[in-house]
Every structure is written in C-alpha cells, then in structure tokens.
Design a protein around this motif. Structure first.
Motif, short mmCIF file in Angstrom:
data_model
loop_
_atom_site.label_atom_id
_atom_site.label_comp_id
_atom_site.label_asym_id
_atom_site.label_seq_id
_atom_site.Cartn_x
_atom_site.Cartn_y
_atom_site.Cartn_z
N GLU A 1 0.83 -1.21 0.00
CA GLU A 1 0.00 0.00 0.00
C GLU A 1 0.87 1.26 0.00
O GLU A 1 0.61 2.22 0.74
N GLY A 2 1.91 1.23 -0.82
CA GLY A 2 2.77 2.40 -0.99
C GLY A 2 3.88 2.55 0.03
O GLY A 2 4.74 3.43 -0.10
N GLN A 3 3.90 1.70 1.07
CA GLN A 3 4.92 1.80 2.13
C GLN A 3 6.02 0.77 1.90
O GLN A 3 5.78 -0.43 1.94
N SER A 4 7.23 1.26 1.65
CA SER A 4 8.38 0.37 1.46
C SER A 4 8.88 -0.13 2.81
O SER A 4 9.12 0.65 3.73
N VAL A 5 9.04 -1.46 2.91
CA VAL A 5 9.58 -2.05 4.14
C VAL A 5 10.99 -1.51 4.39
O VAL A 5 11.33 -1.13 5.52
N LEU A 6 11.81 -1.47 3.34
CA LEU A 6 13.18 -1.00 3.50
C LEU A 6 13.22 0.46 3.93
O LEU A 6 13.97 0.83 4.85
N MET A 7 12.41 1.32 3.29
CA MET A 7 12.42 2.73 3.65
C MET A 7 11.87 2.95 5.06
O MET A 7 12.34 3.85 5.78
N PHE A 8 10.91 2.14 5.46
CA PHE A 8 10.38 2.23 6.83
C PHE A 8 11.48 1.90 7.83
O PHE A 8 11.68 2.62 8.82
N LEU A 9 12.21 0.81 7.58
CA LEU A 9 13.30 0.42 8.48
C LEU A 9 14.40 1.48 8.49
O LEU A 9 14.94 1.81 9.55
N ARG A 10 14.72 2.03 7.32
CA ARG A 10 15.78 3.04 7.25
C ARG A 10 15.38 4.29 8.04
O ARG A 10 16.20 4.87 8.76
N SER A 11 14.13 4.71 7.88
CA SER A 11 13.64 5.89 8.61
C SER A 11 13.68 5.63 10.11
O SER A 11 14.07 6.51 10.90
N LYS A 12 13.29 4.43 10.51
CA LYS A 12 13.27 4.08 11.94
C LYS A 12 14.69 4.05 12.50
O LYS A 12 14.95 4.56 13.60
N MET A 13 15.61 3.45 11.75
CA MET A 13 17.01 3.41 12.18
C MET A 13 17.58 4.82 12.30
O MET A 13 18.31 5.14 13.24
N ASP A 14 17.24 5.67 11.34
CA ASP A 14 17.75 7.03 11.34
C ASP A 14 17.26 7.79 12.57
O ASP A 14 18.03 8.50 13.24
N ARG A 15 15.97 7.64 12.90
CA ARG A 15 15.41 8.31 14.08
C ARG A 15 16.10 7.82 15.36
O ARG A 15 16.40 8.62 16.25
N GLU A 16 16.34 6.54 15.43
CA GLU A 16 16.95 5.99 16.64
C GLU A 16 18.43 6.36 16.74
O GLU A 16 18.95 6.51 17.85
N MET A 17 19.10 6.50 15.60
CA MET A 17 20.48 6.97 15.63
C MET A 17 20.53 8.42 16.11
O MET A 17 21.41 8.79 16.90
N ARG A 18 19.59 9.24 15.65
CA ARG A 18 19.56 10.63 16.09
C ARG A 18 19.22 10.72 17.57
O ARG A 18 19.75 11.58 18.29
N ALA A 19 18.34 9.83 18.04
CA ALA A 19 17.99 9.81 19.46
C ALA A 19 19.21 9.44 20.31
O ALA A 19 19.34 9.88 21.45
N ALA A 20 20.10 8.62 19.71
CA ALA A 20 21.34 8.23 20.41
C ALA A 20 22.46 9.23 20.12
O ALA A 20 23.62 8.96 20.45
N GLN A 21 22.10 10.38 19.51
CA GLN A 21 23.06 11.44 19.18
C GLN A 21 24.21 10.91 18.31
O GLN A 21 25.37 11.32 18.45
N SER A 22 23.85 9.96 17.44
CA SER A 22 24.78 9.35 16.48
C SER A 22 25.94 8.60 17.14
O SER A 22 26.96 8.33 16.50
N VAL A 23 25.77 8.25 18.41
CA VAL A 23 26.76 7.39 19.09
C VAL A 23 26.35 5.95 18.82
O VAL A 23 25.34 5.48 19.37
N VAL A 24 27.11 5.27 18.00
CA VAL A 24 26.70 3.94 17.52
C VAL A 24 26.51 2.95 18.66
O VAL A 24 25.53 2.19 18.67
#
Length: 231
Positions: A175-198
């Motif tokens: 329905e227009g939602q890419s699984v990969l793009m969803f995961l990438r967006s989620k990972m990006d948000r969580e990396m920013r929440a961790a202030q990019s500290v891996v």
C-alpha cells in the motif's frame, strides 16, 4: 540367447526397482519467482496472523532469515550511517537485526482470517525481478479495520533477487509503504535519538528487543495459566 534375455530382464528389473530411488534423490525443480513468492508470502502472512506473541515472534524470526538477505538488509537499512560503523559494530548489528525486525513488524497480530494472493505482473529490473501482487484479505471479526469491515483488497510490490537455490526479498512495498524505507527511517530516528553514538544506538536496540521478547514470554505464560484455570 536365453542368457542374453535373462541379462536384459535383470537389467530392466533393476532399473524399475532403482527408478523410485533415483526419483527420490533428484532435487526438486527450482520454483519460479511467482511460485516462491506465493508460498513464502502465504507462510509469512499466516505467521503474522498468529495470536500468541511468543509463537509469532519465533516463527517470524525463522522465516525472516529465510526470505531476506542476512548481510544486505542490515546494511541497506542503516543507509548513510553504515559507513560510520566499525566492523565489530556492524557485526553486532547483524546479530540483532532480525530480532529487531521481528519485534518491530510482529508486535501486533494482523488478524487475517483468509488471504488470497495473486501475482498480476512480472517485470525484470536489472538483477532483480519485480512482482506486482494483489491480495484479497478477510479480517477476523473486522479486528484491524477502522470501519469494522471484514474484507479488503491490498496491492503489493516485491523486488526479488535470484540465488542458486531460490530467491530473496530485497524490498516489499505494501500500500505504498516500502519495508526498506520504513526500516531506514526508523534506524535514522533511533540513531539521532542516540546522538549518532553507535554503541548507544546498539544498546537501545538490544534493550528494545529484550523487553519485547520478555513481554511476549510473559503474555504467553499468562494465557497458558488462564487456559489451565478454565480446565
């Protein structure tokens, strides 16, 4: 002459006796992309509709490792952050990634009662095979429908890549939602929440996985206790 006939008869009898064994040893023919997707797609949908969270998690973890690439999907999901990771951090991510996928996508049962999948189009795209799929879905008691209805029609697209013995899913769009793009967006948000500290990002992922699995285990035990009490 009789000796020749006996030898021929013996050979024929041997071949007839050996034929079932030979057939049993012959590997099954490789499925077409459409056959593979319908089989794995139905298996995946059935798993996502399992009510018990613990059972759903365990089954989803197993099939996710079968239908997605073990090293490619974590790398693609991390996107631009991948290059900032050390090899040991990448290995830590790979070891947790499919558990993360399970608790992200499998936390809620789909509640499907019946699904009919049909591949309606197939298009080669470089090294990938693009399949368009229509799905007629019936929800159990309208569980996941905001309008309470039971039937829905979904359109999905899958990008498959061929392997020596089958295929794997590179991405799926539902329905227009890419699984990969969803995961990438989620990972990006969580990396920013961790202030990019891996390392902090990986620790937050570990905590989320453990808490979701623990919650599923607790729910399963509670449900089992209720069933025993009813008996």
């Amino acid at each position: 002459m009789k000796t020749v006939l006996k030898i021929c008869l013996s050979v024929c009898l041997f071949l007839c006796a050996a034929a079932p064994f030979a057939r049993a040893q012959t590997p099954a023919p490789k499925p077409t992309p459409e056959e593979w997707l319908k089989t794995k797609g139905m298996e995946l949908i059935d798993i996502l509709s399992v009510k018990d969270a613990k059972t759903r998690f365990l089954k989803l973890r197993k099939i996710a490792r079968q239908v997605f690439h073990q090293t490619e999907l974590p790398r693609l999901a991390m996107g631009r952050h991948w290059n900032a990771m050390t090899e040991s951090q990448r290995e830590a991510l790979r070891s947790m990634f499919f558990d993360y996928f399970v608790v992200t996508y499998g936390s809620v049962s789909l509640g499907f009662d019946k699904v009919d999948l049909n591949v309606t189009d197939k298009v080669p795209s470089g090294r990938d095979i693009l399949l368009k799929v229509s799905a007629a879905v019936s929800f159990a008691n309208g569980a996941n429908r905001p309008d309470g209805g039971r039937d829905a029609a979904l359109e999905m697209f899958f990008a498959l890549r061929e392997t020596p013995d089958g295929y794997y899913i590179r991405d799926a769009k539902i329905e227009g939602q890419s699984v990969l793009m969803f995961l990438r967006s989620k990972m990006d948000r969580e990396m920013r929440a961790a202030q990019s500290v891996v390392d902090d990002f990986l620790e937050s992922m570990r905590v989320r996985i453990n808490s979701r699995y623990r919650a599923a285990e607790d729910l399963s035990k509670a449900d089992a206790a209720k069933k025993r009490a009813v008996r």
